[in-house]
Design a protein around this motif. Sequence first.
Motif, PDB file in Angstrom:
ATOM      1  N   LEU A   1      47.846  33.988  39.757  1.00 11.11           N
ATOM      2  CA  LEU A   1      48.446  35.313  39.648  1.00 11.11           C
ATOM      3  C   LEU A   1      47.743  36.134  38.570  1.00 11.11           C
ATOM      4  O   LEU A   1      47.499  37.342  38.735  1.00 11.11           O
ATOM      5  N   ALA A   2      47.411  35.468  37.455  1.00 12.51           N
ATOM      6  CA  ALA A   2      46.749  36.166  36.342  1.00 12.51           C
ATOM      7  C   ALA A   2      45.386  36.697  36.773  1.00 12.51           C
ATOM      8  O   ALA A   2      45.034  37.845  36.457  1.00 12.51           O
ATOM      9  N   VAL A   3      44.633  35.887  37.517  1.00  9.52           N
ATOM     10  CA  VAL A   3      43.296  36.312  37.966  1.00  9.52           C
ATOM     11  C   VAL A   3      43.420  37.515  38.911  1.00  9.52           C
ATOM     12  O   VAL A   3      42.728  38.529  38.761  1.00  9.52           O
ATOM     13  N   GLY A   4      44.348  37.419  39.870  1.00  8.90           N
ATOM     14  CA  GLY A   4      44.566  38.520  40.811  1.00  8.90           C
ATOM     15  C   GLY A   4      45.001  39.788  40.100  1.00  8.90           C
ATOM     16  O   GLY A   4      44.543  40.894  40.416  1.00  8.90           O
ATOM     17  N   ASN A   5      45.865  39.614  39.114  1.00 11.06           N
ATOM     18  CA  ASN A   5      46.374  40.786  38.391  1.00 11.06           C
ATOM     19  C   ASN A   5      45.296  41.415  37.516  1.00 11.06           C
ATOM     20  O   ASN A   5      45.268  42.638  37.338  1.00 11.06           O
ATOM     21  N   PHE A   6      44.438  40.570  36.982  1.00  9.97           N
ATOM     22  CA  PHE A   6      43.338  41.090  36.169  1.00  9.97           C
ATOM     23  C   PHE A   6      42.448  42.000  37.018  1.00  9.97           C
ATOM     24  O   PHE A   6      42.067  43.096  36.586  1.00  9.97           O
ATOM     25  N   PHE A   7      42.180  41.555  38.249  1.00 14.11           N
ATOM     26  CA  PHE A   7      41.367  42.349  39.181  1.00 14.11           C
ATOM     27  C   PHE A   7      42.033  43.704  39.431  1.00 14.11           C
ATOM     28  O   PHE A   7      41.393  44.761  39.342  1.00 14.11           O
ATOM     29  N   LEU A   8      43.337  43.681  39.720  1.00 20.08           N
ATOM     30  CA  LEU A   8      44.053  44.928  39.996  1.00 20.08           C
ATOM     31  C   LEU A   8      44.071  45.841  38.760  1.00 20.08           C
ATOM     32  O   LEU A   8      43.864  47.046  38.865  1.00 20.08           O
ATOM     33  N   GLN A   9      44.306  45.232  37.603  1.00 25.61           N
ATOM     34  CA  GLN A   9      44.348  46.002  36.348  1.00 25.61           C
ATOM     35  C   GLN A   9      43.012  46.719  36.110  1.00 25.61           C
ATOM     36  O   GLN A   9      42.976  47.897  35.765  1.00 25.61           O
ATOM     37  N   VAL A  10      41.915  45.979  36.326  1.00 24.52           N
ATOM     38  CA  VAL A  10      40.583  46.561  36.115  1.00 24.52           C
ATOM     39  C   VAL A  10      40.344  47.711  37.091  1.00 24.52           C
ATOM     40  O   VAL A  10      39.858  48.786  36.705  1.00 24.52           O
ATOM     41  N   GLU A  11      40.722  47.494  38.359  1.00 24.85           N
ATOM     42  CA  GLU A  11      40.512  48.538  39.368  1.00 24.85           C
ATOM     43  C   GLU A  11      41.305  49.798  39.041  1.00 24.85           C
ATOM     44  O   GLU A  11      40.828  50.912  39.232  1.00 24.85           O
ATOM     45  N   VAL A  12      42.547  49.600  38.554  1.00 28.13           N
ATOM     46  CA  VAL A  12      43.380  50.750  38.185  1.00 28.13           C
ATOM     47  C   VAL A  12      42.775  51.471  36.981  1.00 28.13           C
ATOM     48  O   VAL A  12      42.691  52.703  36.956  1.00 28.13           O
TER      49      VAL A  12
END
Lengths: 207, 223
Positions: free
Chosen positions: B73-84
């Motif tokens: 979940l942390a890895v997926g969220n990191f990706f989303l956070q960076v994209e945002v």
Amino acid sequence: MSTQSINTSTEITKREAAEDIFYGQVVINWARWFVIAAGVGLVMILTETPTQLAIGIVPIVGLMVVNFYLHGRRLAQQPANRNLIAISSILDLVLITSVIAVGGAVAEVGLSNQFYVAYFPVIAAFGFVMPRKLTVVYTLIAMVAYAVTTVVVNAQIYDPKPGIDVPAVDLINLEALITRLVVMAAVGGLASYFWRVQRERRNAVGS
Amino acid sequence: MSESTERSKPPDRKGTTRHGLNFDAVGNEDIKAGLPVIIYARWILVIAGLGLTLWNSTSFVEAQVSVLIVLALAVGNFFLQVEVNRKRAIPLWIVYGASAIDIAAISGVLALTNHFPPSTYVFYMPALLALSVTFSTGNTAKFTAAALIGYALISIAPINDMGGGSVVLTSLIVHALILVAVPFCGNVYWRLERSRRVSEIETDLVEQHLTDNFEVASLGDDA
């Protein structure tokens, strides 16, 4: 000129806050209906005598009367002001905390009482409607009320060992309490954050 | 001619095209505005979930699986956070998929603990709250129904082990009710804010239209 612009800005902020309460209070009303429904379910299933039923249902009926009044005013386009909403929201916390402290049966007191979940919609709804400072205060009141109720009134967090004066801390109970407090803070924080996002979006449309 | 054709058009039942503006775009803007709430809610889930797992796990396998779920979940969220943060568009299916994974992950951890009432139940709250202020009412209802059904199914086994009883039944009913209450309130607020914003846009457009007409009329008078 600058004084005038500052005054205008303050007036806009005040108007925005008033509009937030005007439009948003229905969310608090809905959250309270869910708490009432949960309370009715709790009382109906867990009480065994007419006296227990009467004692249990009276505060819930009281909260229903309050919510009929507030929701009715909202539907009649005469919504309540900020103070009235704040007082009714504090009443929600008092009711939830009382149910957790008193419970419906021996096993349903303090940390074992699952009625603590009723804090979540109430905190979220308050965070959607009220300014950030008030939401922080409200969330903290809920957290302190819950922590004090569990630790002091019920004392399930302690697991006294025979022959030892200082009670040992029951890690499982402490973990459950901390998790719940963290999530209460998270729900209040997220609701307040979204409230700010929406205000910024509306301001962006206006400008 | 074109004006009469325009006037003879049936009213737009969906209300998506008023004053020549397509309000369908508001839907995607809503998701864009709500996405940070989902991301923050997921960070809370990751941090609190990891802390909870490391603090007090009853079995090693349960701890291993929980840590793996949390790290994924942390890895997926990191990706989303960076994209945002980079202000890049994220495909809708990723946003919906990530939220579905959140609900599945919480349900998975609940199933692993096999205990009622579970201490990790509360993690549904921030997740459902975040998606209810981001997605439309229909999608929020679908996610909530999935969480509710998942939770009910997961609770059957431990409740059976405990032998049921009115206290357990009450706990389950209260949990189910609040599981619906939080996203319901969130989505009521989302709808309120959406209608307020649409009114603001409409008012702006009417004002702009009046100003434009006034300017054209003034120019006509001058001529």
